[in-house]
Design an enzyme around this catalytic site. Structure first.
Site, PDB file in Angstrom:
ATOM      1  N   GLU A 124      -8.277  -5.275   5.212  1.00 44.18           N
ATOM      2  CA  GLU A 124      -8.034  -4.933   3.544  1.00 44.18           C
ATOM      3  C   GLU A 124      -6.877  -5.780   3.165  1.00 44.18           C
ATOM      4  OE1 GLU A 124      -8.874  -0.859   4.952  1.00 44.18           O
ATOM      5  OE2 GLU A 124      -9.887  -0.307   3.189  1.00 44.18           O
ATOM      6  N   GLY A 163     -13.475   4.209  10.573  1.00 47.26           N
ATOM      7  CA  GLY A 163     -12.074   3.959  11.043  1.00 47.26           C
ATOM      8  C   GLY A 163     -11.530   5.491  11.001  1.00 47.26           C
ATOM      9  N   ARG A 219     -11.605  14.518   8.395  1.00 45.82           N
ATOM     10  CA  ARG A 219     -12.371  15.088   7.405  1.00 45.82           C
ATOM     11  C   ARG A 219     -13.777  15.524   7.610  1.00 45.82           C
ATOM     12  NH1 ARG A 219     -11.037   9.804   3.838  1.00 45.82           N
ATOM     13  NH2 ARG A 219      -9.446   9.566   4.745  1.00 45.82           N
ATOM     14  N   ARG A 253      -2.408  -2.207  -3.565  1.00 41.53           N
ATOM     15  CA  ARG A 253      -3.829  -1.444  -3.277  1.00 41.53           C
ATOM     16  C   ARG A 253      -3.399  -0.239  -4.235  1.00 41.53           C
ATOM     17  NH1 ARG A 253      -5.844   1.984   1.736  1.00 41.53           N
ATOM     18  NH2 ARG A 253      -7.805   2.209   1.138  1.00 41.53           N
ATOM     19  N   ASN A 274       0.665  -1.170  -0.113  1.00 42.93           N
ATOM     20  CA  ASN A 274       0.022  -0.118  -0.166  1.00 42.93           C
ATOM     21  C   ASN A 274       0.838   1.204   0.096  1.00 42.93           C
ATOM     22  OD1 ASN A 274      -1.914   2.053   0.468  1.00 42.93           O
ATOM     23  ND2 ASN A 274      -2.857   1.046   2.384  1.00 42.93           N
ATOM     24  N   HIS A 306     -12.892   2.538  -0.031  1.00 42.11           N
ATOM     25  CA  HIS A 306     -13.013   1.700   0.943  1.00 42.11           C
ATOM     26  C   HIS A 306     -13.590   0.284   0.508  1.00 42.11           C
ATOM     27  CE1 HIS A 306     -13.035   4.475   4.709  1.00 42.11           C
ATOM     28  NE2 HIS A 306     -11.724   4.092   4.171  1.00 42.11           N
ATOM     29  N   PHE A 351     -10.445   8.371  18.478  1.00 41.07           N
ATOM     30  CA  PHE A 351     -11.436   8.174  19.293  1.00 41.07           C
ATOM     31  C   PHE A 351     -11.597   7.630  20.646  1.00 41.07           C
ATOM     32  CE2 PHE A 351     -15.887   8.437  17.824  1.00 41.07           C
ATOM     33  CZ  PHE A 351     -15.860   9.010  16.406  1.00 41.07           C
ATOM     34  N   LYS A 353       3.216   1.190   3.273  1.00 39.95           N
ATOM     35  CA  LYS A 353       2.870  -0.016   4.098  1.00 39.95           C
ATOM     36  C   LYS A 353       2.921  -1.534   3.405  1.00 39.95           C
ATOM     37  CE  LYS A 353      -0.544   2.779   6.468  1.00 39.95           C
ATOM     38  NZ  LYS A 353      -1.930   2.964   6.353  1.00 39.95           N
ATOM     39  N   VAL A 388     -13.049   2.022  14.693  1.00 38.74           N
ATOM     40  CA  VAL A 388     -14.185   2.767  15.674  1.00 38.74           C
ATOM     41  C   VAL A 388     -15.254   1.635  15.782  1.00 38.74           C
ATOM     42  CG1 VAL A 388     -15.771   4.365  16.083  1.00 38.74           C
ATOM     43  CG2 VAL A 388     -13.480   4.932  15.362  1.00 38.74           C
ATOM     44  N   GLY A 389     -15.768   1.204  14.577  1.00 38.35           N
ATOM     45  CA  GLY A 389     -16.829   0.540  14.427  1.00 38.35           C
ATOM     46  C   GLY A 389     -16.871  -0.950  15.062  1.00 38.35           C
ATOM     47  N   GLU A 390     -15.547  -1.348  15.047  1.00 37.27           N
ATOM     48  CA  GLU A 390     -15.094  -2.851  16.004  1.00 37.27           C
ATOM     49  C   GLU A 390     -15.068  -2.519  17.325  1.00 37.27           C
ATOM     50  OE1 GLU A 390     -11.872  -4.615  13.755  1.00 37.27           O
ATOM     51  OE2 GLU A 390     -12.618  -4.122  11.977  1.00 37.27           O
ATOM     52  N   ASN A 391     -14.768  -1.498  17.643  1.00 36.53           N
ATOM     53  CA  ASN A 391     -14.058  -1.436  19.039  1.00 36.53           C
ATOM     54  C   ASN A 391     -14.922  -0.388  20.067  1.00 36.53           C
ATOM     55  OD1 ASN A 391     -11.503  -2.776  19.179  1.00 36.53           O
ATOM     56  ND2 ASN A 391     -11.170  -1.613  17.545  1.00 36.53           N
TER      57      ASN A 391
END
Ligand code: ADP
Length: 406
Positions: free
Chosen positions: A385, A211, A242, A92, A8, A181, A284, A15, A332-335
């Site tokens: 991903e 995220g 953003r 990616r 990526n 995404h 977050f 990365k 954020v969504g997972e945690n």
């Protein structure tokens, strides 16, 4: 076992991971690494393998130098891409424009086409091409595959993809909703039917990828119906830094009355806005601590974030008609159980009811967090991903081998 090297390549960093495509989403990669601060006086190359972590500090003038150094470091530690069985290299690529929907075996014309899409992603696509060129030179005998962040959403219906601006101007400038995404939305949405015991051809769902960047999608029977990001990844939900959707008139106002240049406005909306713009922090976990300490700006930022999230959930419920599942994913969504709870609070009349006990369980693989009575199932499905790119790349590479190309 054959691994896939996933790259990526960003504007000032690269990365990479070496991944077993058969692994599960929560497994750690075989190797992961990062080249940072490319082009700056002091750069950094980090490689992790199991419990080991190696760091080299030195100037990294170019992507070529950075990846060469990363390969050298991995070789030195016995985990280099040439020392293991590698079936593919997956890249990616941020923007596939209207050209690419599926992962693509990289041959020279594909590189040219990715470069030609630079006006749509001026920072990202050239960096992606750099990564592709360096990696192809370093690993010439392995199939390289491009996986596009926009790919899944190439199939958006025109009513969702077109902006209501002058059609000629839009066409000349390639302006439409591309969505981003895509790899994550596809990876997550494809797991949901089995988790809730439904036929994938008859599953209507909303995916919330929350995220640092954040996006929502509506997916019907495996096909995207709508998504929140647009021509660029600035649109839609409130994100870490953003703004998400704003009145476009704000941009003219800032230019005319605020005396800001286009570059300054770009920086403001992409890097100084969102949760950070309202509260001072974009992480977050920090935001939560500030809320616990009764910081008013943090509370306000959180409420703006949740309000915007609920706007999208509501509009996608209408777009889909019947909703079988709403799924949270990414950092954020997972945690963050509070975000999940607040995003779907007081929606029992629409058949949506989170079970507080299931919601409070720590992040531990894909799971349903709604009550048995909830007709809409609510889930948490961890995204990965890199794994998704590895799986797609391995499949394309296998076909290329079967066709005798490698
Ligand atoms: P990226 O978009 O950079 O891939 P991620 O999906 O890794 O982002 O998500 C990063 C976000 O997830 C950060 O805002 C971070 O604070 C948040 N996050 C990570 N772990 C937790 C946690 N335990 N609780 C709340 N938020 C978390």
């Amino acid at each position: 076992m054959a691994y896939v090297l996933v790259i990526n390549s960003g504007s000032s960093s690269v990365k990479f991971q070496i991944v077993d495509p058969q692994a599960s989403a929560s497994d750690k990669p075989f190797v992961s690494g990062l080249v940072e601060q490319i082009g700056e006086p002091q750069g950094r190359i980090t490689v992790k393998h199991g419990e080991d972590k190696w760091v080299v500090q030195r100037a990294v003038p170019t992507h070529t130098a950075g990846l060469q150094e990363a390969f050298r470091l991995m070789d030195l530690k016995g985990v280099g891409p040439t020392q293991i069985e590698l079936s593919a290299v997956g890249h990616r690529v941020v923007h596939g424009g209207m050209v690419f929907s599926e992962p693509e075996l990289i041959i020279d014309p594909v590189v040219t086409m990715i470069r030609d899409l630079t006006p749509l992603a001026p920072l990202h696509n050239p960096a992606n091409v750099d990564g592709i060129e360096v990696a192809r030179a370093l690993l010439p005998h392995v199939p390289h595959v491009a996986v596009f962040d926009t790919g899944f959403f190439r199939a958006l219906p025109p009513a969702a993809a077109l902006y209501a601006i002058n059609a000629e101007v839009a066409e000349q400038n390639l302006i439409r909703r591309y969505g981003f995404h895509g790899t994550s939305h596809e990876f997550v949405s494809s797991q949901v039917p089995e988790l809730i015991g439904r036929d994938p051809k008859h599953t209507r769902q909303i995916v919330l990828h929350l995220g640092n960047g954040a996006s929502a999608s509506a997916v019907a029977n495996g096909h995207p119906i709508d998504t929140s990001m647009g021509l660029t990844p600035l649109a839609g939900l409130v994100m870490g830094t953003r703004s998400g959707d704003i009145d476009p008139g704000i941009i003219f106002h800032l230019a005319r009355e605020g005396g800001m240049t286009i570059d300054e406005i770009d920086n403001l909306l992409n890097r100084q806005s969102g949760v950070k713009g309202l509260s001072g922090v974009n992480d977050f976990r920090e935001l939560r601590t500030m809320i616990d300490n009764e910081d008013e700006n943090a509370w306000l930022a959180y409420n703006v974030y949740i309000n915007q999230l609920r706007r999208f959930i509501g509009s996608y419920m209408i777009a889909l008609g019947r909703v079988d599942a709403i799924t949270f994913t990414a950092g954020v969504g997972e945690n963050d159980q509070h975000v999940r709870e607040d995003a779907l609070e007081n929606l029992t009349m629409y058949g949506i009811e989170i079970d507080p006990e299931k919601n409070a369980l720590p992040n531990n693989g894909p799971r349903v967090i709604s009550t048995d009575a909830s007709t809409v199932k609510v889930l948490v499905v961890p995204t990965n991903e890199e794994l998704a790119i590895a799986q797609k790349s391995a499949a394309v590479a296998e076909k290329a081998r079967a066709a005798g190309l490698y």
